[in-house]
Design an enzyme around this catalytic site. Structure first.
Site, short mmCIF file in Angstrom:
data_model
loop_
_atom_site.label_atom_id
_atom_site.label_comp_id
_atom_site.label_asym_id
_atom_site.label_seq_id
_atom_site.Cartn_x
_atom_site.Cartn_y
_atom_site.Cartn_z
N TRP A 40 0.83 -1.11 0.21
CA TRP A 40 -0.09 -0.14 -0.34
C TRP A 40 0.73 1.41 -0.40
O TRP A 40 0.79 2.36 0.40
CB TRP A 40 -1.06 -0.02 0.94
N CYS A 68 -6.97 -4.43 -1.54
CA CYS A 68 -8.01 -5.49 -1.25
C CYS A 68 -8.50 -6.32 -1.90
O CYS A 68 -9.71 -7.28 -2.29
CB CYS A 68 -9.26 -4.55 -0.28
N HIS A 93 -13.62 -1.07 1.40
CA HIS A 93 -13.17 -1.90 1.45
C HIS A 93 -13.44 -2.78 1.26
O HIS A 93 -14.85 -3.37 1.16
CB HIS A 93 -12.79 -2.14 2.62
N ASP A 112 -12.53 -12.47 4.23
CA ASP A 112 -11.56 -11.44 4.46
C ASP A 112 -9.90 -12.02 4.41
O ASP A 112 -9.52 -12.58 5.51
CB ASP A 112 -12.02 -10.47 5.58
N TYR A 141 -6.45 5.28 -0.33
CA TYR A 141 -7.63 4.96 -0.57
C TYR A 141 -8.14 3.95 0.90
O TYR A 141 -8.98 4.26 1.56
CB TYR A 141 -8.43 3.46 -1.43
#
Length: 823
Positions: free
Chosen positions: A371, A406, A465, A488, A652
Site C-alpha cells: 500500500w 483489497c 474496502h 476477508d 484509499y
C-alpha cells in the site's frame, strides 16, 4: 541407528530360497520401532533388501523413507506395531504409522499432491502351485464418461472446467463403467471401487473410501449400484457422501479371490475431482435458488466496486475458476497451508484457511500486499485484470506473487471459493473502519485552531474496502446464523496467530452477536463504528466536538444477480440508524465484549446555529477544479468564522501521503444569511504527488468565534481517469479468429514511461500483456491480438493500463460469442 540382531543375522534368518520363512525382527531408530513380520522372500528380494540396508547404514537418517519406499505387500510387514504385539494381517485401510514416545502417531496427511500407490496384490497366504490369479475376474478397462458433453459433467455442472479428468460434486450420483476379462457373475464375483487421497489413507479419516456394491443407494452414504451388466461390462451408479473431502482422488477397483485381493494399477486417467455441491440439499453449501447458484458458483466474470461513496466506480474482474490449471492451483493453496486432508470437506475450515493463504503476510501465501505506491519487482495491484495469472504463477513458482490490495485479494479469494464449489461473492463497504482495537470508535483529533492533528489521529477510515461472503451452514453456531459468512483475506489484523478474518456470520454481525466465531467483533466495527471529532486542548484535556454515527458503513454493495449493476446489501449487515433494533444490536455487541473508548452519549454539544457543507467540482485528471464551501446562518445573530481547508493525497485506506493544499479564510455571516466560498485546486498542485487511484481527500473545519463551536466535514473525490478502448473485428464465434484492438490515448501534458497494457477475457483469450516504453502527450498507441473464443454466450474482454505515473486505467467490451454452426 542400530539393527537388532545385526545385519548378517537378519539376512541369514530370511533363508536362501523361495518359501523359507524368517523369524520376527525389530529395527530401532532413536525412539521409533519397526516390526518386520514373517514374510517369504526370493533371492531377488534378498538382494534388494541388502541394498536397502546397506544404504541405510550409509545414511541412517533416511532409513524410514527407504523402508516406506517399498509396497507393504512386498515386505509382508505392518509398520507401526509394537514389538510385543502379535502380527496382524494388513488391511487395505491400514496406514503406515510410527511410534513416538510410547504413543502411536500417523504422519500428517496434509497434501493432495503427495501420494503412495496401493499394492496391486494383497494375498493372505501362499498361492498353491498351478493356480494362476489371472484366471479370476480381472479388470481390463475403466470408463469414467468425463468428456464435457457426458452426463457426469453436465449433471454435476462441471462441464465448464477446462480439465480432462472427471469432476463431480459430492452427494450426487455419477456413472462409471468397468470392463472385465469375462462376464461378471454376481453370485461368485465380488469387487468394489476405492477412492484414495493423500499419502497415508485411513478409512476413519475419509481419505480411504471403499465403495460397496449395494442393491439400493442410501441417501448421505457412499454406495455403488449396478445399473447395467452386459457381456463383459458393468455400469455403476456411484453416490458420494455429501460430507466427502473435497480434492483430487485416486481411483482403484479391487477384486476378491480365494487367496486375497487383486487391485488395478495406479492410473492417472481415472483420477476424480470431488467438489462441494450447492445443488445437494445435504451439502453444507446448499443454495436453493438456481439464479443464485448460476451467479455465485458458475459465473466466471464479476464486477468489483471501488471509488468513493459519492463517486462509485466499477471494474470487471475475470475470476476464471474454470480455466486450465486453476482447480489444481486451488488445491495447491490448501497443500501449501499444510491443511489436513480430513478437514477439507468442511467449508468453515476451507474458507478460514483460504482467508489466511490468499495473503502472504505470515504463511508464504498467494499475494504480497503493498500500500506504499512502490511496486518494484512486481506488478501494481491496479494492473491485474483477473485471478488466473496470479494463481497459475503462484503454483508454478511456489512463491508469493507481487502485488495485491483489497480488491485483488477479494477477487482471487472469490476464484478459490467458487472453483471448489462454495457459493461466494465480492462485497464492497464504503467508509470502512479499520478499528485496531475494535472499540467501535474512529477518533479524529483536532487542534484548537480546527486543524487535524496527524500526531494524535491514529484510526483510519478506508474510502472502501472489499471482502468476500461465502454461503454455508454453521452447525458450530446456534440455529439461524448460517447463510452468508464474511471472510476477508486482506491482511489487516491478526486472528488466532495468523492474518485472516472469518468466516463471521453476517446475521450475527447485524444483531450484535459478536461472541460467535470467527472475528465477528472486527467485522462489526468495520460497519458500525462512530466517527468522533475530538479537540485536543493545550492543557491536555479532550473535548468531544461532534459524533457522526452514520459515516462508517455508509453503503455495502455487491454485484447484482444476472447483471453488472450494483445491489445494496447494507441492511444485511446493520439496521437503519435510529431504529430500536439498531440500538439493541449495539447494546448486544457491548454486552458480548465490544468496547467503546469514550462514552459519547449526551456529550455532544448542542446543535450550532450555523450549518456548513462543501462540494467538490468535476475533478478530471490533469485539470483544474473548484471546491465550494457553503455556510448557512439560521439565527438572528451575526457571526464571524475562521475556516480552514486541507487537501490531501491519500491512499484509499484513508492514510494521508501528502498535503497538497491548505487555505485559511475568514467569513462574516449576517443573520439568516447564506454565503459560499470557492477554492481553486490547480492540477499543478496535485499531479506530482498523485497515487495510483487518483484519490483526493478534503477536510474543512470552521470555528465560530462568538460561540467557540467547531464545525467539521470531510469528503473524498476520485479523479476522472481516461479509459482503455477495446474493439473487435471478424466473426465473433467459437473456433473462429477475430482481431482484438486495444488502444489508449495519453491525455496528460507529460510523457508516460514504462507502460504496460494487460488484456484478459475468460473463454475468449488467455491473459496477455504488452509493454510500450513511452507514450507522449496526446499520442495514441494500439495493440492488436488475434483471439479464438472457445466458450459461447455472453463474454467480456477486460483491459488495464499501468505506467510509472498513471495507473487504475481500465476498459472493457461486452461480447456475445455465437456457437459454431453444425456441419
Amino acid at each position: 541407528m542400530r539393527l537388532l540382531p545385526p545385519l548378517y543375522w537378519l539376512l541369514s534368518g530370511f533363508g536362501s530360497g523361495v518359501g523359507v520363512r524368517s523369524q520376527q525382527y525389530i529395527v530401532q531408530q532413536e525412539n521409533r520401532t519397526l516390526l518386520l513380520e514373517p514374510c517369504r522372500m526370493s533371492l531377488s528380494m534378498l538382494a534388494l533388501c541388502a541394498d536397502v540396508c546397506a544404504r541405510t547404514w550409509r545414511s541412517a537418517d533416511n532409513f524410514w523413507d527407504s523402508i516406506l519406499s517399498f509396497p507393504c505387500s512386498f515386505w509382508g510387514w505392518n509398520p507401526g506395531h509394537q514389538a510385543d504385539e502379535d502380527p496382524v494381517k494388513r488391511r487395505m485401510s491400514d496406514t503406515p504409522t510410527t511410534t513416538f514416545g510410547g504413543r502411536r502417531a500417523v504422519p500428517p496427511n496434509n497434501s493432495n499432491a503427495v501420494e503412495v500407490d496401493l499394492p496391486t496384490e494383497e494375498l493372505q497366504g501362499v498361492v498353491p502351485r498351478g493356480v494362476n490369479l489371472q484366471d479370476y475376474l480381472a479388470v481390463t478397462a475403466v470408463h469414467l464418461f468425463k468428456e464435457r458433453w457426458d452426463s457426469n459433467k453436465i449433471d454435476h455442472h462441471t462441464d465448464k472446467y477446462d480439465n480432462d479428468k472427471l469432476i463431480v460434486r459430492r452427494g450426487q450420483t455419477f456413472y462409471i463403467q468397468i470392463d472385465f476379462n469375462r462376464p461378471y457373475v454376481p453370485r461368485q464375483d465380488h469387487f468394489r471401487v476405492e477412492y484414495v487421497i493423500g499419502r497415508y489413507p485411513q478409512e476413519n479419516k475419509g481419505t480411504y473410501i471403499p465403495v460397496p456394491v449395494v442393491s439400493e443407494l442410501q441417501s448421505g452414504k457412499w454406495g455403488a449400484k449396478i445399473i447395467m451388466n452386459e457381456d463383459r461390462s458393468v455400469r455403476l451408479s456411484i453416490q458420494s457422501s455429501p460430507e466427502c473431502i473435497v480434492g483430487k482422488f485416486r481411483m482403484y477397483v479391487a477384486v476378491w479371490t480365494p487367496y486375497g485381493i487383486l487391485r488395478t494399477r495406479r492410473n492417472p486417467e481415472t483420477d476424480t475431482y470431488i467438489l462441494f455441491n450447492p445443488w445437494c440439499e445435504e451439502d453444507a453449501v446448499y443454495l436453493d435458488d438456481e439464479k443464485e447458484r448460476e451467479e455465485y458458483v458458475l459465473n466466471d466474470i464479476g464486477v468489483i466496486f471501488y471509488g468513493d461513496f459519492n463517486d462509485i466506480k466499477s471494474r470487471s474482474w475475470s475470476y476464471g475458476q474454470f480455466e486450465d490449471g486453476i482447480l489444481d492451483a486451488c488445491l495447491y493453496v490448501m497443500d501449501k497451508a499444510q491443511m489436513d486432508l480430513s478437514g477439507r470437506g468442511n467449508p468453515i475450515k476451507v474458507s478460514r484457511v483460504g482467508s489466511a493463504m490468499v495473503n502472504a503476510k505470515d504463511d508464504e501465501g498467494v499475494l504480497v500486499g503493498s500500500w506504499d505506491n512502490v511496486y518494484a519487482y512486481g506488478i501494481p495491484p491496479s494492473a491485474w485484470t483477473g485471478s488466473v495469472d496470479i494463481l497459475l504463477e503462484y503454483k508454478s513458482s511456489e512463491t508469493p506473487v507481487r502485488y495485491g490490495q483489497c480488491w485483488v485479494f477479494a477477487g482471487v479469494f472469490n476464484t478459490f471459493l467458487r472453483c471448489l464449489g462454495i457459493p461466494a461473492r465480492v462485497v464492497t463497504n464504503y467508509f470502512s473502519a479499520h478499528d485496531n482495537d475494535a472499540n467501535l470508535q474512529m477518533d479524529v483529533f483536532l487542534e484548537e485552531d480546527g486543524n487535524v492533528s496527524s500526531k494524535l489521529t491514529k484510526d483510519s477510515v478506508w474510502n472502501y474496502h472489499c471482502w468476500n461472503e461465502a454461503w454455508m451452514t454453521r452447525p458450530d453456531l446456534p440455529v439461524g446464523f448460517g447463510g452468508w459468512q464474511a471472510v476477508d483475506s486482506t491482511p489487516q489484523e491478526n486472528s488466532d496467530g495468523m492474518y485472516r478474518c472469518g468466516p463471521a456470520s453476517v446475521q450475527a454481525v447485524k444483531h450484535g452477536h459478536v461472541c460467535f466465531q470467527f472475528d465477528a467483533p472486527f467485522v462489526f466495527a468495520e460497519v458500525n463504528s462512530d466517527l468522533v471529532y475530538i479537540t485536543a486542548k493545550k492543557d491536555g484535556t479532550h473535548v468531544v466536538e461532534g459524533v457522526d454515527t452514520t459515516h462508517i458503513g455508509k453503503l455495502i454493495v455487491t454485484k447484482q444477480i444476472g447483471g453488472d449493476g450494483m445491489q445494496d446489501i447494507t441492511d444485511t449487515y446493520k439496521f437503519q440508524e435510529g431504529q430500536e433494533e439498531e440500538r439493541l444490536a449495539l447494546e448486544t455487541a457491548l454486552m458480548y465484549g465490544a468496547k467503546k473508548a469514550l462514552n459519547t452519549e449526551g456529550v455532544v454539544k448542542s446543535r450550532s446555529d450555523v450549518d456548513m457543507d462543501f462540494e467538490v467540482g468535476n475533478a478530471v485528471l490533469g485539470k483544474d477544479f473548484k471546491v465550494t464551501i457553503t455556510f448557512q446562518n439560521n439565527s438572528s445573530s451575526l457571526y464571524t468564522i475562521l475556516a480552514y481547508l486541507s487537501g490531501n493525497i491519500t491512499f484509499y485506506t484513508g492514510v494521508s501521503k501528502k498535503e497538497f493544499k491548505n487555505e485559511a479564510f475568514e467569513m462574516t455571516l449576517e443573520p439568516l444569511s447564506f454565503k459560499k466560498k470557492e477554492v481553486l485546486i490547480r492540477a499543478s498542485e496535485y499531479m506530482s504527488h498523485l497515487l495510483e487511484q487518483g484519490l483526493l481527500h478534503f477536510f474543512v473545519t470552521a470555528r465560530i468565534n462568538e460561540t467557540g463551536n467547531v464545525l467539521a466535514k470531510q469528503k473524498s473525490t476520485v479523479l476522472t481517469i481516461p479509459k482503455v478502448i477495446i474493439k473487435v473485428r471478424g466473426a465473433v464465434m467459437v473456433g473462429s479468429d477475430m482481431v482484438v484492438t486495444v488502444e489508449f490515448t495519453n491525455p496528460l501534458k507529460e510523457t508516460l514511461q514504462n507502460v504496460w497494457i494487460h488484456l484478459d477475457g475468460p473463454g475468449v483469450t488467455l491473459p496477455k500483456r504488452k509493454m510500450f516504453r513511452e507514450i507522449r502527450p496526446n499520442t495514441t498507441v494500439q495493440w492488436e491480438e488475434v483471439c479464438r473464443p472457445w466458450v459461447s454466450g455472453p463474454r467480456k474482454l477486460i483491459a488495464s493500463m499501468t505506467s510509472d505515473s498513471l495507473r487504475h486505467v481500465y476498459g472493457e467490451l461486452d461480447l456475445q460469442i455465437q456457437r459454431r454452426p453444425a456441419v
